[in-house]
Design a protein around this motif. Sequence first.
Motif, PDB file in Angstrom:
ATOM      1  N   SER A  44       0.868  -1.347  -0.119  1.00 52.73           N
ATOM      2  CA  SER A  44      -0.196   0.101   0.081  1.00 52.73           C
ATOM      3  C   SER A  44       0.869   1.390   0.059  1.00 52.73           C
ATOM      4  O   SER A  44       1.476   1.583   1.063  1.00 52.73           O
ATOM      5  CB  SER A  44      -0.942   0.020   1.227  1.00 52.73           C
ATOM      6  OG  SER A  44      -1.910   1.111   1.271  1.00 52.73           O
ATOM      7  N   THR A 117     -10.313  -4.514   5.688  1.00 56.26           N
ATOM      8  CA  THR A 117      -9.660  -3.266   5.184  1.00 56.26           C
ATOM      9  C   THR A 117      -9.192  -2.331   6.042  1.00 56.26           C
ATOM     10  O   THR A 117      -9.614  -2.041   7.312  1.00 56.26           O
ATOM     11  CB  THR A 117     -10.784  -2.383   4.548  1.00 56.26           C
ATOM     12  OG1 THR A 117     -11.409  -3.287   3.535  1.00 56.26           O
ATOM     13  CG2 THR A 117     -10.273  -1.222   3.797  1.00 56.26           C
ATOM     14  N   PHE A 119      -6.598   0.814   7.334  1.00 55.36           N
ATOM     15  CA  PHE A 119      -6.217   2.211   7.085  1.00 55.36           C
ATOM     16  C   PHE A 119      -5.265   2.537   8.027  1.00 55.36           C
ATOM     17  O   PHE A 119      -5.367   2.357   9.157  1.00 55.36           O
ATOM     18  CB  PHE A 119      -7.434   3.332   6.914  1.00 55.36           C
ATOM     19  CG  PHE A 119      -8.817   2.947   6.279  1.00 55.36           C
ATOM     20  CD1 PHE A 119      -8.609   3.430   4.947  1.00 55.36           C
ATOM     21  CD2 PHE A 119      -9.730   2.119   6.611  1.00 55.36           C
ATOM     22  CE1 PHE A 119     -10.024   3.215   4.113  1.00 55.36           C
ATOM     23  CE2 PHE A 119     -10.661   1.830   5.983  1.00 55.36           C
ATOM     24  CZ  PHE A 119     -10.906   2.524   4.584  1.00 55.36           C
ATOM     25  N   GLU A 121      -2.180   5.761   9.291  1.00 56.61           N
ATOM     26  CA  GLU A 121      -1.487   6.896   8.887  1.00 56.61           C
ATOM     27  C   GLU A 121      -0.310   7.057   9.956  1.00 56.61           C
ATOM     28  O   GLU A 121      -0.525   6.993  11.145  1.00 56.61           O
ATOM     29  CB  GLU A 121      -2.857   8.078   9.159  1.00 56.61           C
ATOM     30  CG  GLU A 121      -2.147   9.423   8.859  1.00 56.61           C
ATOM     31  CD  GLU A 121      -3.198  10.441   8.818  1.00 56.61           C
ATOM     32  OE1 GLU A 121      -3.305  11.486   8.249  1.00 56.61           O
ATOM     33  OE2 GLU A 121      -4.563  10.057   8.959  1.00 56.61           O
ATOM     34  N   ALA A 127      -2.418   9.100   4.520  1.00 54.65           N
ATOM     35  CA  ALA A 127      -3.033   7.651   4.790  1.00 54.65           C
ATOM     36  C   ALA A 127      -2.859   6.700   3.724  1.00 54.65           C
ATOM     37  O   ALA A 127      -3.211   7.247   2.464  1.00 54.65           O
ATOM     38  CB  ALA A 127      -4.354   8.198   5.251  1.00 54.65           C
ATOM     39  N   TYR A 128      -3.130   5.605   3.948  1.00 55.22           N
ATOM     40  CA  TYR A 128      -2.995   4.317   2.800  1.00 55.22           C
ATOM     41  C   TYR A 128      -3.851   3.271   3.484  1.00 55.22           C
ATOM     42  O   TYR A 128      -3.966   3.138   4.616  1.00 55.22           O
ATOM     43  CB  TYR A 128      -1.512   3.936   2.666  1.00 55.22           C
ATOM     44  CG  TYR A 128      -0.603   4.832   2.070  1.00 55.22           C
ATOM     45  CD1 TYR A 128      -0.807   4.941   0.567  1.00 55.22           C
ATOM     46  CD2 TYR A 128       0.189   5.592   2.269  1.00 55.22           C
ATOM     47  CE1 TYR A 128      -0.052   5.787  -0.232  1.00 55.22           C
ATOM     48  CE2 TYR A 128       0.820   6.656   1.731  1.00 55.22           C
ATOM     49  CZ  TYR A 128       1.003   6.741   0.319  1.00 55.22           C
ATOM     50  OH  TYR A 128       1.731   7.458  -0.141  1.00 55.22           O
ATOM     51  N   SER A 129      -4.427   2.535   2.361  1.00 56.22           N
ATOM     52  CA  SER A 129      -5.256   1.432   2.995  1.00 56.22           C
ATOM     53  C   SER A 129      -4.938   0.329   2.255  1.00 56.22           C
ATOM     54  O   SER A 129      -4.235   0.352   1.274  1.00 56.22           O
ATOM     55  CB  SER A 129      -6.721   1.742   2.651  1.00 56.22           C
ATOM     56  OG  SER A 129      -7.021   2.224   1.454  1.00 56.22           O
TER      57      SER A 129
END
Length: 163
Positions: A44, A117, A119, A121, A127-129
Motif C-alpha cells: 500500500s 480493510t 487504513f 496513517e 494515509a494508505y489502505s
Amino acid sequence: MNTLQVSTLLIGAALTGASLFAVAHTEEYFDSVESPHGGQMRMSGPYHLELVARDKEIVLYVMDHANSKLNTKGGSGKASIQTGKDKARIPVKLDQAGDNILKGTGDFSIKPETVITVFIELPGREAYSASFTPLKPKTKLAMKTKATKPQADSGNAHHHTHH
C-alpha cells in the motif's frame, strides 16, 4: 531545486519503477511467499503491510518495500472487518503496540470469507489502505499461469451487403 536533488529523484523513481516491475508486488506474489510473521501481506503506497488476524485481535506490521520495520510511533490506524453475507462492518481502532506494530481488539471472529480493510496513517505521511482476506489459502505462483485465449469476435462473422 539543485541538480543533486533532481538526479536523486530520478534515480529514486527509476529504482521504484524497476523494483515494482521486476518483483511485481501483486497479491498473488505476496500470497505465494512466506511472510515474516505468518500473516497476509499487501503493498500500500510506500508500505508493505502484514496482517495477522485472530478472533478478537488484529496485529498489523508496517514495513518498507525491503520488509524493513518502519517506526509507527505517533501513528494510528483503523480496520473495518466484514464477515458474511450481510456485509456488516465492525470498526476496530489500531494503536501503536511496538516498533512497527499497530494493534487492535474487538468483538469479531475471522472466517474464510472475512475481508479486513485497513487504513494507516503515520506522522507526516499520507494515509494508505489495503484489503486483506486473512484465511485465504496460500497459492503457488507457478500454478497461476492460465493462458487466456482471445475470444473470436462473432460480430464480424456475417457481412451483409446491400445492392
